[in-house]
Scaffold this motif. Structure first.
Motif, PDB file in Angstrom:
ATOM      1  N   SER A   1       0.842  -1.198   0.000  1.00  0.00           N
ATOM      2  CA  SER A   1       0.000   0.000   0.000  1.00  0.00           C
ATOM      3  C   SER A   1       0.880   1.251   0.000  1.00  0.00           C
ATOM      4  O   SER A   1       2.087   1.193   0.244  1.00  0.00           O
ATOM      5  CB  SER A   1      -0.910   0.004   1.233  1.00  0.00           C
ATOM      6  OG  SER A   1      -0.132   0.212   2.406  1.00  0.00           O
ATOM      7  N   GLN A   2       0.241   2.396  -0.244  1.00  0.00           N
ATOM      8  CA  GLN A   2       0.958   3.675  -0.207  1.00  0.00           C
ATOM      9  C   GLN A   2       1.584   3.888   1.167  1.00  0.00           C
ATOM     10  O   GLN A   2       2.748   4.275   1.279  1.00  0.00           O
ATOM     11  CB  GLN A   2      -0.006   4.826  -0.547  1.00  0.00           C
ATOM     12  CG  GLN A   2       0.641   6.197  -0.508  1.00  0.00           C
ATOM     13  CD  GLN A   2       1.595   6.423  -1.670  1.00  0.00           C
ATOM     14  OE1 GLN A   2       1.395   5.884  -2.745  1.00  0.00           O
ATOM     15  NE2 GLN A   2       2.618   7.211  -1.444  1.00  0.00           N
ATOM     16  N   GLU A   3       0.808   3.596   2.203  1.00  0.00           N
ATOM     17  CA  GLU A   3       1.317   3.742   3.577  1.00  0.00           C
ATOM     18  C   GLU A   3       2.486   2.794   3.834  1.00  0.00           C
ATOM     19  O   GLU A   3       3.491   3.169   4.450  1.00  0.00           O
ATOM     20  CB  GLU A   3       0.198   3.471   4.593  1.00  0.00           C
ATOM     21  CG  GLU A   3       0.650   3.589   6.027  1.00  0.00           C
ATOM     22  CD  GLU A   3      -0.408   3.160   7.037  1.00  0.00           C
ATOM     23  OE1 GLU A   3      -0.048   3.004   8.213  1.00  0.00           O
ATOM     24  OE2 GLU A   3      -1.579   2.971   6.647  1.00  0.00           O
ATOM     25  N   GLY A   4       2.375   1.570   3.343  1.00  0.00           N
ATOM     26  CA  GLY A   4       3.446   0.597   3.517  1.00  0.00           C
ATOM     27  C   GLY A   4       4.732   1.035   2.838  1.00  0.00           C
ATOM     28  O   GLY A   4       5.826   0.922   3.399  1.00  0.00           O
ATOM     29  N   GLU A   5       4.598   1.568   1.628  1.00  0.00           N
ATOM     30  CA  GLU A   5       5.774   2.046   0.905  1.00  0.00           C
ATOM     31  C   GLU A   5       6.423   3.217   1.647  1.00  0.00           C
ATOM     32  O   GLU A   5       7.644   3.295   1.766  1.00  0.00           O
ATOM     33  CB  GLU A   5       5.384   2.471  -0.516  1.00  0.00           C
ATOM     34  CG  GLU A   5       6.569   2.846  -1.367  1.00  0.00           C
ATOM     35  CD  GLU A   5       6.183   3.177  -2.797  1.00  0.00           C
ATOM     36  OE1 GLU A   5       7.042   3.727  -3.509  1.00  0.00           O
ATOM     37  OE2 GLU A   5       5.036   2.910  -3.212  1.00  0.00           O
ATOM     38  N   GLU A   6       5.592   4.113   2.188  1.00  0.00           N
ATOM     39  CA  GLU A   6       6.126   5.246   2.948  1.00  0.00           C
ATOM     40  C   GLU A   6       6.858   4.774   4.206  1.00  0.00           C
ATOM     41  O   GLU A   6       7.906   5.312   4.563  1.00  0.00           O
ATOM     42  CB  GLU A   6       4.999   6.215   3.308  1.00  0.00           C
ATOM     43  CG  GLU A   6       4.477   6.987   2.113  1.00  0.00           C
ATOM     44  CD  GLU A   6       3.231   7.796   2.415  1.00  0.00           C
ATOM     45  OE1 GLU A   6       2.819   7.872   3.595  1.00  0.00           O
ATOM     46  OE2 GLU A   6       2.660   8.362   1.463  1.00  0.00           O
TER      47      GLU A   6
ATOM     48  N   ASN B   1      23.729  -1.396   7.358  1.00  0.00           N
ATOM     49  CA  ASN B   1      23.818  -1.316   5.894  1.00  0.00           C
ATOM     50  C   ASN B   1      23.164  -2.519   5.235  1.00  0.00           C
ATOM     51  O   ASN B   1      22.481  -2.382   4.210  1.00  0.00           O
ATOM     52  CB  ASN B   1      25.276  -1.221   5.448  1.00  0.00           C
ATOM     53  CG  ASN B   1      25.814   0.181   5.512  1.00  0.00           C
ATOM     54  OD1 ASN B   1      25.066   1.142   5.585  1.00  0.00           O
ATOM     55  ND2 ASN B   1      27.119   0.297   5.507  1.00  0.00           N
ATOM     56  N   ASP B   2      23.377  -3.704   5.796  1.00  0.00           N
ATOM     57  CA  ASP B   2      22.762  -4.913   5.247  1.00  0.00           C
ATOM     58  C   ASP B   2      21.234  -4.831   5.306  1.00  0.00           C
ATOM     59  O   ASP B   2      20.547  -5.179   4.345  1.00  0.00           O
ATOM     60  CB  ASP B   2      23.238  -6.155   6.003  1.00  0.00           C
ATOM     61  CG  ASP B   2      24.670  -6.537   5.671  1.00  0.00           C
ATOM     62  OD1 ASP B   2      25.220  -6.009   4.683  1.00  0.00           O
ATOM     63  OD2 ASP B   2      25.247  -7.365   6.417  1.00  0.00           O
ATOM     64  N   VAL B   3      20.716  -4.377   6.441  1.00  0.00           N
ATOM     65  CA  VAL B   3      19.263  -4.247   6.580  1.00  0.00           C
ATOM     66  C   VAL B   3      18.732  -3.210   5.597  1.00  0.00           C
ATOM     67  O   VAL B   3      17.699  -3.423   4.955  1.00  0.00           O
ATOM     68  CB  VAL B   3      18.871  -3.903   8.040  1.00  0.00           C
ATOM     69  CG1 VAL B   3      17.375  -3.649   8.150  1.00  0.00           C
ATOM     70  CG2 VAL B   3      19.288  -5.009   8.990  1.00  0.00           C
ATOM     71  N   ALA B   4      19.449  -2.104   5.438  1.00  0.00           N
ATOM     72  CA  ALA B   4      19.038  -1.077   4.478  1.00  0.00           C
ATOM     73  C   ALA B   4      19.000  -1.656   3.066  1.00  0.00           C
ATOM     74  O   ALA B   4      18.072  -1.360   2.294  1.00  0.00           O
ATOM     75  CB  ALA B   4      19.985   0.120   4.546  1.00  0.00           C
ATOM     76  N   ALA B   5      19.972  -2.478   2.715  1.00  0.00           N
ATOM     77  CA  ALA B   5      19.995  -3.109   1.387  1.00  0.00           C
ATOM     78  C   ALA B   5      18.784  -4.019   1.203  1.00  0.00           C
ATOM     79  O   ALA B   5      18.163  -4.028   0.126  1.00  0.00           O
ATOM     80  CB  ALA B   5      21.294  -3.888   1.185  1.00  0.00           C
ATOM     81  N   LEU B   6      18.430  -4.769   2.230  1.00  0.00           N
ATOM     82  CA  LEU B   6      17.250  -5.636   2.161  1.00  0.00           C
ATOM     83  C   LEU B   6      15.971  -4.823   1.986  1.00  0.00           C
ATOM     84  O   LEU B   6      15.067  -5.208   1.241  1.00  0.00           O
ATOM     85  CB  LEU B   6      17.157  -6.519   3.399  1.00  0.00           C
ATOM     86  CG  LEU B   6      18.225  -7.596   3.522  1.00  0.00           C
ATOM     87  CD1 LEU B   6      18.158  -8.274   4.893  1.00  0.00           C
ATOM     88  CD2 LEU B   6      18.091  -8.620   2.415  1.00  0.00           C
TER      89      LEU B   6
ATOM     90  N   GLN C   1      13.113  -4.860  -0.998  1.00  0.00           N
ATOM     91  CA  GLN C   1      11.684  -4.917  -0.719  1.00  0.00           C
ATOM     92  C   GLN C   1      10.955  -3.734  -1.388  1.00  0.00           C
ATOM     93  O   GLN C   1       9.888  -3.905  -1.955  1.00  0.00           O
ATOM     94  CB  GLN C   1      11.435  -4.923   0.788  1.00  0.00           C
ATOM     95  CG  GLN C   1      10.090  -5.455   1.178  1.00  0.00           C
ATOM     96  CD  GLN C   1      10.029  -5.782   2.652  1.00  0.00           C
ATOM     97  OE1 GLN C   1      10.870  -5.374   3.430  1.00  0.00           O
ATOM     98  NE2 GLN C   1       9.004  -6.517   3.039  1.00  0.00           N
ATOM     99  N   LEU C   2      11.559  -2.556  -1.329  1.00  0.00           N
ATOM    100  CA  LEU C   2      10.960  -1.391  -1.982  1.00  0.00           C
ATOM    101  C   LEU C   2      10.865  -1.603  -3.492  1.00  0.00           C
ATOM    102  O   LEU C   2       9.869  -1.228  -4.122  1.00  0.00           O
ATOM    103  CB  LEU C   2      11.790  -0.135  -1.688  1.00  0.00           C
ATOM    104  CG  LEU C   2      11.458   0.592  -0.399  1.00  0.00           C
ATOM    105  CD1 LEU C   2      12.549   1.587  -0.049  1.00  0.00           C
ATOM    106  CD2 LEU C   2      10.113   1.281  -0.504  1.00  0.00           C
ATOM    107  N   LYS C   3      11.876  -2.193  -4.077  1.00  0.00           N
ATOM    108  CA  LYS C   3      11.871  -2.478  -5.526  1.00  0.00           C
ATOM    109  C   LYS C   3      10.709  -3.409  -5.869  1.00  0.00           C
ATOM    110  O   LYS C   3      10.007  -3.217  -6.870  1.00  0.00           O
ATOM    111  CB  LYS C   3      13.209  -3.085  -5.936  1.00  0.00           C
ATOM    112  CG  LYS C   3      13.340  -3.334  -7.397  1.00  0.00           C
ATOM    113  CD  LYS C   3      13.402  -2.047  -8.175  1.00  0.00           C
ATOM    114  CE  LYS C   3      13.666  -2.333  -9.640  1.00  0.00           C
ATOM    115  NZ  LYS C   3      13.431  -1.172 -10.464  1.00  0.00           N
ATOM    116  N   ALA C   4      10.489  -4.408  -5.010  1.00  0.00           N
ATOM    117  CA  ALA C   4       9.398  -5.348  -5.245  1.00  0.00           C
ATOM    118  C   ALA C   4       8.030  -4.664  -5.100  1.00  0.00           C
ATOM    119  O   ALA C   4       7.103  -4.960  -5.844  1.00  0.00           O
ATOM    120  CB  ALA C   4       9.499  -6.515  -4.264  1.00  0.00           C
TER     121      ALA C   4
END
Length: 118
Positions: A70-75, A104-109, A113-116
């Motif tokens: 959702s929009q909220e989830g992406e935000e 940094n690893d968590v940020a990469a993950l 997820q954002l890309k998906a």
């Protein structure tokens, strides 16, 4: 002054007391708490605070794909990403390199997820 050290900077006990007071009385005012940490040069503590906030936000998102997409989830994901990148930077400044790499690893993950989601 008794509150200032020999270099004119606040004593660590005063800084910690103020940080604890703000945590107890203004837990939702993250901006104020961040500013106090920065003012007292408490990068390591600030990194931990930001990391904690990031994990809390990530957990509040849950595991339901519909909510995440959702929009909220992406935000929320974008905010989590920002918090993890900021805490990573402060962990690095505080020479806490293992925590820096983990953030940094968590940020990469989160980026994946954002890309998906998009």
């Amino acid at each position: 002054s008794k509150l200032l050290g020999s270099t004119g900077t606040p004593k660590p006990a005063l800084a910690m007391a103020l940080v604890q007071y703000l945590q107890d009385h203004f837990p939702r005012n993250l901006e104020l708490r961040v500013q106090v940490h920065l003012c007292f040069g408490m990068q390591g503590h600030l990194a931990t605070l930001l990391e904690h906030q990031a994990w809390k936000l990530a957990q509040s998102l849950g595991r339901k794909w519909e909510k995440i997409c959702s929009q909220e989830g992406e935000e929320q994901l974008l905010t989590c990403l920002s918090l993890f990148l900021q805490c990573s930077r402060f962990f690095q400044k505080a020479k806490r390199y293992q925590r820096h790499l983990i953030a940094n690893d968590v940020a990469a993950l989160i980026c994946v997820q954002l890309k998906a989601v998009q």
